[in-house]
Design a protein around this motif. Structure first.
Motif, mmCIF file in Angstrom:
data_model
loop_
_atom_site.group_PDB
_atom_site.id
_atom_site.type_symbol
_atom_site.label_atom_id
_atom_site.label_comp_id
_atom_site.label_asym_id
_atom_site.label_seq_id
_atom_site.Cartn_x
_atom_site.Cartn_y
_atom_site.Cartn_z
ATOM 1 N N ALA A 1 0.811 -1.218 0.000
ATOM 2 C CA ALA A 1 0.000 0.000 0.000
ATOM 3 C C ALA A 1 0.845 1.270 0.000
ATOM 4 C CB ALA A 1 -0.939 -0.003 1.204
ATOM 5 N N ARG A 2 2.083 1.163 0.433
ATOM 6 C CA ARG A 2 2.945 2.353 0.460
ATOM 7 C C ARG A 2 3.214 2.887 -0.945
ATOM 8 N NH1 ARG A 2 7.682 0.054 4.108
ATOM 9 N NH2 ARG A 2 7.203 -1.718 2.798
ATOM 10 N N VAL B 1 -5.264 6.926 0.743
ATOM 11 C CA VAL B 1 -5.041 5.875 -0.253
ATOM 12 C C VAL B 1 -4.383 4.661 0.396
ATOM 13 C CG1 VAL B 1 -3.719 5.284 -2.330
ATOM 14 C CG2 VAL B 1 -5.017 7.413 -2.230
ATOM 15 N N ALA B 2 -3.416 4.879 1.275
ATOM 16 C CA ALA B 2 -2.783 3.753 1.966
ATOM 17 C C ALA B 2 -3.802 3.000 2.813
ATOM 18 C CB ALA B 2 -1.632 4.253 2.837
ATOM 19 N N GLY C 1 -2.382 10.828 0.617
ATOM 20 C CA GLY C 1 -1.503 9.663 0.740
ATOM 21 C C GLY C 1 -1.957 8.714 1.831
ATOM 22 N N ALA C 2 -2.319 9.264 2.976
ATOM 23 C CA ALA C 2 -2.780 8.419 4.085
ATOM 24 C C ALA C 2 -4.092 7.735 3.749
ATOM 25 C CB ALA C 2 -2.932 9.274 5.345
ATOM 26 N N SER D 1 0.199 4.810 -2.033
ATOM 27 C CA SER D 1 0.180 6.052 -1.269
ATOM 28 C C SER D 1 1.163 7.061 -1.847
ATOM 29 C CB SER D 1 0.518 5.746 0.187
ATOM 30 O OG SER D 1 0.637 6.922 0.927
ATOM 31 N N ALA E 1 0.188 10.619 -3.547
ATOM 32 C CA ALA E 1 0.770 11.865 -3.041
ATOM 33 C C ALA E 1 1.499 12.614 -4.160
ATOM 34 C CB ALA E 1 1.722 11.571 -1.884
#
Length: 103
Positions: free
Chosen positions: A65-66, A93-94, A90-91, A69, A73
């Motif tokens: 997932a990073r 989506v992760a 970003g958070a 993210s 971002a």
């Protein structure tokens, strides 16, 4: 060698490097070339830390997932979103990818 000896050696090295920075003549730091080099090194360091944190998993690479993210971002940055919005995107989506089981 004991771990604490390495910690003390690292602290001493960091302190020594910082002290050397204070001993550099001020006129060297006002040089335009030095300003460009410092900016470039900062960007390179930030990029390498981002890649290591996004792809690193111990001694191996991780695609989880990073990555999503980081891509989200980057897209938010390209769209010139404010920094807080970039972080939230970003958070989110992760979190969404992890909810879907992507790591």
């Amino acid at each position: 060698m004991n771990l604490w000896i390495w910690v003390i050696v690292s602290c001493a090295a960091a302190y020594g490097i910082k002290l050397l920075g204070y001993l550099v003549p001020r006129r060297w730091m006002k040089n335009e070339r030095m300003t460009r080099i410092a900016g470039t090194v900062t960007i390179g360091l930030l990029a390498s830390l981002t890649v290591v944190n996004a792809l690193g998993n111990g001694q191996s690479l991780a695609f989880d997932a990073r990555i999503g993210s980081l891509v989200a971002a980057a897209v938010a940055l390209l769209l010139r979103a404010p920094f807080l919005v970039v972080v939230i995107v970003g958070a989110a989506v992760a979190a969404g990818l992890r909810l879907l089981g992507w790591g």
